[in-house]
Design a protein around this motif. Structure first.
Motif, PDB file in Angstrom:
ATOM      1  N   LEU A 152       0.857  -1.181   0.000  1.00  0.00           N
ATOM      2  CA  LEU A 152       0.000   0.000   0.000  1.00  0.00           C
ATOM      3  C   LEU A 152       0.893   1.231   0.000  1.00  0.00           C
ATOM      4  CD1 LEU A 152      -2.694  -0.996   2.676  1.00  0.00           C
ATOM      5  CD2 LEU A 152      -2.462  -1.743   0.291  1.00  0.00           C
ATOM      6  N   GLY A 153       0.840   2.011  -1.072  1.00  0.00           N
ATOM      7  CA  GLY A 153       1.647   3.230  -1.168  1.00  0.00           C
ATOM      8  C   GLY A 153       2.797   3.033  -2.132  1.00  0.00           C
ATOM      9  N   ALA A 154       2.855   3.896  -3.164  1.00  0.00           N
ATOM     10  CA  ALA A 154       3.909   3.778  -4.191  1.00  0.00           C
ATOM     11  C   ALA A 154       4.875   4.945  -4.103  1.00  0.00           C
ATOM     12  CB  ALA A 154       3.282   3.682  -5.582  1.00  0.00           C
ATOM     13  N   GLY A 155       5.249   5.314  -2.868  1.00  0.00           N
ATOM     14  CA  GLY A 155       6.335   6.270  -2.671  1.00  0.00           C
ATOM     15  C   GLY A 155       7.668   5.535  -2.740  1.00  0.00           C
ATOM     16  N   PHE A 156       8.729   6.177  -2.277  1.00  0.00           N
ATOM     17  CA  PHE A 156      10.068   5.596  -2.396  1.00  0.00           C
ATOM     18  C   PHE A 156      10.142   4.216  -1.753  1.00  0.00           C
ATOM     19  CE2 PHE A 156      10.725  10.062  -2.935  1.00  0.00           C
ATOM     20  CZ  PHE A 156      11.677  10.129  -3.931  1.00  0.00           C
ATOM     21  N   ILE A 157       9.727   4.130  -0.475  1.00  0.00           N
ATOM     22  CA  ILE A 157       9.891   2.856   0.238  1.00  0.00           C
ATOM     23  C   ILE A 157       8.926   1.815  -0.315  1.00  0.00           C
ATOM     24  CG2 ILE A 157       9.785   1.756   2.520  1.00  0.00           C
ATOM     25  CD1 ILE A 157      10.651   4.468   3.709  1.00  0.00           C
ATOM     26  N   GLY A 158       7.729   2.246  -0.721  1.00  0.00           N
ATOM     27  CA  GLY A 158       6.773   1.316  -1.326  1.00  0.00           C
ATOM     28  C   GLY A 158       7.330   0.697  -2.601  1.00  0.00           C
ATOM     29  N   LEU A 159       7.958   1.525  -3.436  1.00  0.00           N
ATOM     30  CA  LEU A 159       8.534   0.998  -4.683  1.00  0.00           C
ATOM     31  C   LEU A 159       9.672   0.021  -4.394  1.00  0.00           C
ATOM     32  CD1 LEU A 159       8.743   4.106  -7.063  1.00  0.00           C
ATOM     33  CD2 LEU A 159       6.973   2.382  -6.915  1.00  0.00           C
ATOM     34  N   GLU A 160      10.544   0.422  -3.447  1.00  0.00           N
ATOM     35  CA  GLU A 160      11.668  -0.474  -3.116  1.00  0.00           C
ATOM     36  C   GLU A 160      11.156  -1.791  -2.533  1.00  0.00           C
ATOM     37  OE1 GLU A 160      15.069   2.947  -2.213  1.00  0.00           O
ATOM     38  OE2 GLU A 160      14.069   1.969  -0.538  1.00  0.00           O
ATOM     39  N   THR A 161      10.090  -1.716  -1.760  1.00  0.00           N
ATOM     40  CA  THR A 161       9.536  -2.935  -1.155  1.00  0.00           C
ATOM     41  C   THR A 161       8.886  -3.813  -2.222  1.00  0.00           C
ATOM     42  OG1 THR A 161       9.145  -1.683   0.866  1.00  0.00           O
ATOM     43  CG2 THR A 161       8.013  -3.795   0.667  1.00  0.00           C
ATOM     44  N   ALA A 162       8.146  -3.181  -3.138  1.00  0.00           N
ATOM     45  CA  ALA A 162       7.504  -3.964  -4.205  1.00  0.00           C
ATOM     46  C   ALA A 162       8.562  -4.704  -5.023  1.00  0.00           C
ATOM     47  CB  ALA A 162       6.689  -3.030  -5.102  1.00  0.00           C
ATOM     48  N   GLU A 163       9.663  -4.004  -5.332  1.00  0.00           N
ATOM     49  CA  GLU A 163      10.735  -4.653  -6.097  1.00  0.00           C
ATOM     50  C   GLU A 163      11.346  -5.803  -5.289  1.00  0.00           C
ATOM     51  OE1 GLU A 163      13.764  -2.051  -7.658  1.00  0.00           O
ATOM     52  OE2 GLU A 163      15.122  -3.716  -8.054  1.00  0.00           O
ATOM     53  N   ALA A 164      11.577  -5.553  -3.997  1.00  0.00           N
ATOM     54  CA  ALA A 164      12.188  -6.599  -3.159  1.00  0.00           C
ATOM     55  C   ALA A 164      11.308  -7.849  -3.132  1.00  0.00           C
ATOM     56  CB  ALA A 164      12.382  -6.059  -1.737  1.00  0.00           C
ATOM     57  N   LEU A 165      10.012  -7.649  -3.013  1.00  0.00           N
ATOM     58  CA  LEU A 165       9.110  -8.808  -2.935  1.00  0.00           C
ATOM     59  C   LEU A 165       9.033  -9.529  -4.287  1.00  0.00           C
ATOM     60  CD1 LEU A 165       6.297  -7.211  -0.739  1.00  0.00           C
ATOM     61  CD2 LEU A 165       8.030  -8.861  -0.015  1.00  0.00           C
ATOM     62  N   ARG A 166       9.107  -8.771  -5.386  1.00  0.00           N
ATOM     63  CA  ARG A 166       9.146  -9.396  -6.716  1.00  0.00           C
ATOM     64  C   ARG A 166      10.418 -10.223  -6.864  1.00  0.00           C
ATOM     65  NH1 ARG A 166       6.299 -11.642  -9.571  1.00  0.00           N
ATOM     66  NH2 ARG A 166       7.038 -11.339 -11.665  1.00  0.00           N
ATOM     67  N   GLU A 167      11.546  -9.630  -6.388  1.00  0.00           N
ATOM     68  CA  GLU A 167      12.838 -10.342  -6.456  1.00  0.00           C
ATOM     69  C   GLU A 167      12.757 -11.674  -5.722  1.00  0.00           C
ATOM     70  OE1 GLU A 167      15.764  -9.253  -7.880  1.00  0.00           O
ATOM     71  OE2 GLU A 167      14.852  -7.403  -8.634  1.00  0.00           O
ATOM     72  N   ARG A 168      11.918 -11.705  -4.685  1.00  0.00           N
ATOM     73  CA  ARG A 168      11.764 -12.953  -3.918  1.00  0.00           C
ATOM     74  C   ARG A 168      10.704 -13.864  -4.539  1.00  0.00           C
ATOM     75  NH1 ARG A 168      13.594 -12.840   1.408  1.00  0.00           N
ATOM     76  NH2 ARG A 168      12.961 -15.019   1.369  1.00  0.00           N
ATOM     77  N   GLY A 169      10.183 -13.485  -5.697  1.00  0.00           N
ATOM     78  CA  GLY A 169       9.300 -14.380  -6.449  1.00  0.00           C
ATOM     79  C   GLY A 169       7.819 -14.233  -6.161  1.00  0.00           C
ATOM     80  N   LEU A 170       7.420 -13.229  -5.409  1.00  0.00           N
ATOM     81  CA  LEU A 170       5.998 -13.070  -5.099  1.00  0.00           C
ATOM     82  C   LEU A 170       5.269 -12.333  -6.222  1.00  0.00           C
ATOM     83  CD1 LEU A 170       7.155 -13.738  -2.263  1.00  0.00           C
ATOM     84  CD2 LEU A 170       5.467 -12.171  -1.321  1.00  0.00           C
ATOM     85  N   ASP A 171       3.990 -12.593  -6.350  1.00  0.00           N
ATOM     86  CA  ASP A 171       3.118 -11.753  -7.175  1.00  0.00           C
ATOM     87  C   ASP A 171       2.773 -10.535  -6.332  1.00  0.00           C
ATOM     88  OD1 ASP A 171       3.122 -13.491  -9.270  1.00  0.00           O
ATOM     89  OD2 ASP A 171       1.315 -14.562  -8.594  1.00  0.00           O
ATOM     90  N   VAL A 172       3.042  -9.349  -6.873  1.00  0.00           N
ATOM     91  CA  VAL A 172       2.908  -8.138  -6.056  1.00  0.00           C
ATOM     92  C   VAL A 172       1.909  -7.176  -6.701  1.00  0.00           C
ATOM     93  CG1 VAL A 172       4.130  -6.132  -5.105  1.00  0.00           C
ATOM     94  CG2 VAL A 172       5.297  -8.350  -5.267  1.00  0.00           C
ATOM     95  N   ALA A 173       0.961  -6.714  -5.885  1.00  0.00           N
ATOM     96  CA  ALA A 173       0.077  -5.615  -6.301  1.00  0.00           C
ATOM     97  C   ALA A 173       0.526  -4.370  -5.548  1.00  0.00           C
ATOM     98  CB  ALA A 173      -1.367  -5.943  -5.962  1.00  0.00           C
ATOM     99  N   LEU A 174       0.729  -3.287  -6.292  1.00  0.00           N
ATOM    100  CA  LEU A 174       1.171  -2.018  -5.698  1.00  0.00           C
ATOM    101  C   LEU A 174      -0.005  -1.044  -5.811  1.00  0.00           C
ATOM    102  CD1 LEU A 174       3.524  -0.243  -4.602  1.00  0.00           C
ATOM    103  CD2 LEU A 174       4.155   0.188  -6.975  1.00  0.00           C
ATOM    104  N   ILE A 175      -0.517  -0.622  -4.666  1.00  0.00           N
ATOM    105  CA  ILE A 175      -1.762   0.159  -4.661  1.00  0.00           C
ATOM    106  C   ILE A 175      -1.471   1.581  -4.204  1.00  0.00           C
ATOM    107  CG2 ILE A 175      -4.063   0.320  -3.597  1.00  0.00           C
ATOM    108  CD1 ILE A 175      -3.567  -2.899  -3.300  1.00  0.00           C
TER     109      ILE A 175
END
Ligand code: FAD
Length: 442
Positions: A152-175
């Motif tokens: 939840l939240g596509a600011g700096f930390i949200g983007l870095e977190t979404a990428e990190a979770l993708r890197e770990r193989g998860l399907d990620v929704a960024l809202i």
């Protein structure tokens, strides 16, 4: 002399270390309510993603190393719960119970707290923030066995977190509630970031907020419901919707804070109490371009402010420069960065401006690997530079750093045109994109 510091990470530890370097005999006590001091907050998403494998790599110091190297008395798991300004004491609660400690100078660097939106389900165990080393370790562990996540939240930390979770193989929704990702960016720049997120498999949802999180009917994970009624089941929810200054300690002691709760300080970091200084995410700073004051939660300013507070205590401070808000983020293969005022900030402040874009290559096109640097700069009608943003795969950081330096120097279009920047084919062009911005405005 006894200096007491509240908060033992970016701003607080900079203040303590600088105070020691300026004064070998001062007693310096740092109280940190968490278990770790001097940790790399900015590295947390990379620990979750696996780039930084060991938790220990995030811990830059321990109380023992700070005692050995700087003679600092660092007490972790110890919270400062009250300030008695008349007696010049703080009340602390830690492993040894409650104590009252006197100070000659007090530095507040309590940081900020991740904001929790007022929607149902934020207390469920699947819902987390990313602020501390323990948060990062817990999230990294929780990713094992998880398949899906919502950020939840596509600011700096949200983007870095979404990428990190993708890197770990998860399907990620960024809202993201705003109509674009990375709201501080101009929309046309943010669109490039959104395309990169989508190209890397992130399901980007803009213009909608999460309205509720509830245990999933399947019994596994949670259901995230959006403001348009759509819903999806995920294993993990990471909330990254901004921060609020940790200023209750200051305001409870009667120190002045602004309407958003940020502690007010002068240009030596001093609060309205001559024995108390404040730094970092908890304070209000003035933007160099717009003059607007408010919190700017970034590590560079926090470190410089901590240093300045110590210098002020020792009577050798140079007045603070206003803040530019220079920031950068890696989004998969892309870099997005900004400095100074965005067109939106300029509009809000009623500052007349002209915007120019360039899409030149990061280095000579005939040398292999050249790629476009999308740069945008805002100028005053007289040519003074007001702000800049950049998105691209290579060379964005260097251009934004040159432009941030130019802003600090008060440069205008003629100065950018005349900047003599390092050039050989693998590194740049005889007419660098920064020069081009100046040419366009001339
Ligand atoms: P902090 O570093 O947060 O330290 C405050 C400390 O005070 C905390 O440890 C807290 O436990 C302690 N504390 C609070 N109240 C009390 C009390 N009453 N008693 C005792 N201790 C107390 N910035 C960038 O510029 N670039 C980045 O790439 C970047 N990435 C980030 C990534 C993440 C995941 C996070 C969370 C932050 C990131 N930041 C980044 C922001 C940057 O870390 C902060 O701006 C900076 O740490 C602020 O410093 P500070 O000293 O004000 O607060």
């Amino acid at each position: 002399m006894r200096i007491v510091v509240v908060g033992g990470v970016a701003g607080g530890m900079s203040a303590a270390a600088r105070a020691r370097r300026l004064n070998e005999s001062a007693e310096i006590i740092v109280f940190e309510k968490g278990p770790d001091v001097s940790f790399a907050n900015c590295g947390l998403p990379y620990h979750v993603g696996g780039d930084i494998q060991s938790r220990e790599a995030l811990l830059l110091h321990t109380p023992q190393t700070l005692d050995a190297s700087l003679g600092l008395d660092v007490r972790v798991n110890t919270e400062v719960t009250a300030i008695d300004r008349a007696a010049k004491t703080v009340k602390v609660t830690g492993p040894q119970g409650t104590d009252v400690v006197s100070y000659d100078a007090l530095v507040l660097s309590p940081g900020a707290t991740a904001f929790t939106p007022p929607i149902p389900g934020m207390d469920l165990p699947q819902v987390t923030h990313l602020r501390t080393v323990d948060d990062a370790t817990a999230l990294a562990a929780r990713v094992e066995g998880a398949q899906t996540a919502a950020v939840l939240g596509a600011g700096f930390i949200g983007l870095e977190t979404a990428e990190a979770l993708r890197e770990r193989g998860l399907d990620v929704a960024l809202i993201e509630m705003a109509p674009q990702v990375l709201p501080p960016l101009a929309p046309e720049m943010a669109r490039l970031v959104e395309l990169e997120l989508r190209a890397n498999g992130v399901d980007v949802v803009t213009g909608l907020a999460a309205s509720a999180v509830a245990p999933a009917a399947s019994g596994k994970g949670v259901t995230v419901t959006l403001s348009n009624g759509a819903s999806a089941d995920v294993d993990i929810v990471v909330v990254s919707v901004g921060v609020r200054p940790n200023s209750s300690l200051a305001s409870d002691a009667g120190l002045a804070v602004d309407e958003r709760g940020a502690i007010l300080v002068d240009d030596e970091q001093r609060t309205d109490d001559p024995s108390i200084w404040a730094v970092g995410d908890a304070i209000a700073v003035r933007n160099q371009i717009t003059g607007v004051t408010g919190p700017v939660p970034l590590a560079g300013p926090a470190n410089r402010q901590g240093r300045r507070a110590a210098e002020s205590i020792m009577g050798v401070a140079k007045p603070a420069k206003p803040v530019l808000g220079t920031a950068i983020v890696k989004v998969f293969g892309l870099t997005a960065a900004m400095t100074g005022a965005s067109p939106r900030m300029l509009d809000q402040a009623g500052i007349e401006h002209v915007v120019h874009h360039t899409h030149h290559l990061n280095h000579a096109g005939y040398y292999p690997g050249a790629d476009q640097v999308h740069l945008m700069a805002a100028f005053a009608p007289d040519g003074t530079l007001l702000g800049a943003q950049g998105v691209g795969r290579a060379g964005v950081d260097k251009r934004i750093d040159v432009l941030a330096t130019s802003l600090r120097a008060g440069f205008g279009a003629d100065d950018l045109a005349e900047l003599e920047l390092a050039y050989a084919p693998p590194f740049g062009s005889a007419k660098d994109p920064v020069n081009m911005l100046g040419f366009m405005m001339q």
